[in-house]
Design an enzyme around this catalytic site. Sequence first.
Site, mmCIF file in Angstrom:
data_model
loop_
_atom_site.group_PDB
_atom_site.id
_atom_site.type_symbol
_atom_site.label_atom_id
_atom_site.label_comp_id
_atom_site.label_asym_id
_atom_site.label_seq_id
_atom_site.Cartn_x
_atom_site.Cartn_y
_atom_site.Cartn_z
ATOM 1 N N GLN A 88 0.823 -1.221 0.000
ATOM 2 C CA GLN A 88 0.000 0.000 0.000
ATOM 3 C C GLN A 88 0.853 1.266 0.000
ATOM 4 O O GLN A 88 0.393 2.315 -0.439
ATOM 5 C CB GLN A 88 -0.929 0.022 1.222
ATOM 6 C CG GLN A 88 -2.068 -0.970 1.157
ATOM 7 C CD GLN A 88 -3.091 -0.667 0.068
ATOM 8 O OE1 GLN A 88 -3.295 0.479 -0.326
ATOM 9 N NE2 GLN A 88 -3.733 -1.704 -0.440
ATOM 10 N N THR A 96 9.773 -18.135 -17.131
ATOM 11 C CA THR A 96 9.940 -17.129 -18.181
ATOM 12 C C THR A 96 9.385 -15.789 -17.709
ATOM 13 O O THR A 96 8.288 -15.729 -17.159
ATOM 14 C CB THR A 96 9.209 -17.590 -19.460
ATOM 15 O OG1 THR A 96 9.766 -18.853 -19.838
ATOM 16 C CG2 THR A 96 9.377 -16.597 -20.586
ATOM 17 N N CYS A 114 -10.531 -8.498 0.516
ATOM 18 C CA CYS A 114 -10.376 -9.928 0.763
ATOM 19 C C CYS A 114 -11.378 -10.418 1.793
ATOM 20 O O CYS A 114 -11.740 -11.580 1.807
ATOM 21 C CB CYS A 114 -8.975 -10.228 1.268
ATOM 22 S SG CYS A 114 -7.732 -9.316 0.371
ATOM 23 N N SER A 170 3.556 -4.405 -5.220
ATOM 24 C CA SER A 170 2.695 -5.002 -6.238
ATOM 25 C C SER A 170 2.328 -3.989 -7.310
ATOM 26 O O SER A 170 2.053 -2.825 -6.998
ATOM 27 C CB SER A 170 1.427 -5.528 -5.555
ATOM 28 O OG SER A 170 0.536 -6.036 -6.519
ATOM 29 N N GLY A 171 2.293 -4.429 -8.564
ATOM 30 C CA GLY A 171 2.018 -3.524 -9.685
ATOM 31 C C GLY A 171 0.622 -2.927 -9.685
ATOM 32 O O GLY A 171 0.439 -1.733 -9.934
HETATM 33 C C1 LIG Z 1 -3.130 -5.934 -2.095
HETATM 34 C C2 LIG Z 1 -2.206 -6.237 -0.977
HETATM 35 C C3 LIG Z 1 -1.433 -7.406 -0.970
HETATM 36 C C4 LIG Z 1 -1.569 -8.455 -2.037
HETATM 37 O O1 LIG Z 1 -1.013 -8.036 -3.260
HETATM 38 P P1 LIG Z 1 -1.409 -8.833 -4.601
HETATM 39 O O2 LIG Z 1 -0.518 -8.249 -5.634
HETATM 40 O O3 LIG Z 1 -2.860 -8.542 -4.833
HETATM 41 O O4 LIG Z 1 -1.134 -10.270 -4.342
HETATM 42 C C5 LIG Z 1 -0.561 -7.609 0.079
HETATM 43 N N1 LIG Z 1 -0.438 -6.707 1.070
HETATM 44 C C6 LIG Z 1 -1.154 -5.558 1.097
HETATM 45 C C7 LIG Z 1 -0.947 -4.595 2.213
HETATM 46 C C8 LIG Z 1 -2.064 -5.287 0.074
HETATM 47 O O5 LIG Z 1 -2.781 -4.168 0.119
#
Ligand SMILES: *Cc1c(COP(=O)(O)O)cnc(C)c1O
Length: 403
Positions: free
Chosen positions: A179, A237, A325, A199-200
Site C-alpha cells: 500500500q 519465463t 479480501c 505489487s504492480g
Molecule cells: C493488495 C495487498 C497485498 C496483495 O497483493 P497482490 O498483488 O494482490 O497479491 C498484500 N499486502 C497488502 C498490504 C495489500 O494491500
Amino acid sequence: MKTIYLDNAATTQVYPEVLEAMTPFFTEYYGNPSSIYSFAGEAGKAVDAARSIIADSIGADKSEIYFTAGGSESDNWAIKAAAEAYASKGRHIITSKIEHHAVLHTCQWLENHGFEVTYLDVDENGIVQPETLKAALRPDTILVTVMAANNEIGTIEPIEELGRIAKEAGVLFHTDAVQAYGHIPIDVDSQNIDMLSASGHKVNGPKGIGFLYIRKGIKIRSFVHGGAQERSRRAGTHNVPGIVGFGKAAELAVSEMDKRMEYETKLRDHLIDRVLKEIPYSRLNGDPVKRLPNNANFCFRFIEGESMLIKLDQNGICASSGSACTSGSLDPSHVLLAIGLPHEIAHGSLRITLSEKTTMEDIDFTADKLVEIIGYLRSMSPLYEDFIAGKPAADERLFPGNN
Ligand SMILES: *Cc1c(COP(=O)(O)O)cnc(C)c1O
C-alpha cells in the site's frame, strides 16, 4: 450514470501510458529475454530498464530486485524463505495483528510447521509502537515483518524505527509495502529495510506482477526452482509485458509524488471534515495524521457496512467495507478489532481510497450521498430508534466529539 471509483486500495486503473508501454511486448518484441538472438534482446533490455527504475524508486541496487507474480507471492517468499534460512538460529517470528492476510496466513502456516509467532498489538490508531517490538524480541527471534502502511485504515507505521530495532538486535526486517509503495517515499537504507514486498496493480500497473527487494548478502532460498531467471531464485519465463508495465507505473508514481500526495491529502481531509461534521455518530478509524494520503476509513453507528455499500453502488460510487479480501465473509475486520473496536461496530466500516484522478466534485458528491444514505438507513433501524428514545448504548466512548 458516472462511476466514481473510490476503491484504489483494492486495485487501480492501468494508466494509458502504462498499457502503451506494454503493448509492443505482446505483439512485436515477444521474444524470450533468456534467448541469445538479438530479437529477444529488446525484451531483455526492457526488463533490465524496468528493474533499474524500480530499484531507484526505493534506493536499492537493481541486483536486489526480484520480480514475482504480485504482493502475496512476495510476502510468502520473504517470510517462508527467511524462516527456513535462519531456523538453525531460532524459530521465533514477530509480526503485527493488522497485517494483510498474505502475511498473517503465511505466519499461521509457519506456526503449524514448528515456528512460534508473536502478533504485536497496535495502539488505538493502528500504530505498532517501537517499545512493543523491543519487548517482544527474544534471543531466538529471526524475523520481524511489519507492514509499511495498512490497507484498511491507512495508518503509516514507524518503519525506520522498527527496522532500526530489528537491526540492532541482528534480526532480519521485512515490510509489506504494497500500500505504501508509489504512494509515499520509501528508502530501504535509511529505513533499515532488509526485504520489501510491492505489487504492480496497486500503483496503476498491471495485475499479476510484483517484486521482492532482498538486500544484498541475505541468503534465502529460491522461491520457484527451474531456470536461471531472477538469479535462479524465482524461475519461470519473465512476464515481460507485466514487468515493463510495472516499470512504467513506478516511473509515473515516483515522479511528482509530493504534488500528488498534497492533492490527495487535500481531498481526503475535505471528505473527513465533511463526514465528521455532517454525519452524527461517525468516527474516523486510523491515525489522523500518519495515514496514507488517499485513505479515509469510517465507522457509522447503527449502520451495517454491506447495506451502505449497496446504496453507494446504486449511486455509482465504488467503495469498500473492510478489505476486498474479507468483504463477502461475515467476519469483522481483524484490523478494526485490533484497534479496539467491538464486533458490532467493526462490521459497519467504510473504506474510501481515492486517486490523483479523483476530483473535489467526486468527493462532495460522495459526502452528499453518504449523508443521505446514512440518514435513510438509520431511519429504518430499530436500534437507532431505541437510542434516540434514550436507551443506553455500550459504545459511547468510541464516538467522541460529534455526538
Ligand atoms: C493488495 C495487498 C497485498 C496483495 O497483493 P497482490 O498483488 O494482490 O497479491 C498484500 N499486502 C497488502 C498490504 C495489500 O494491500
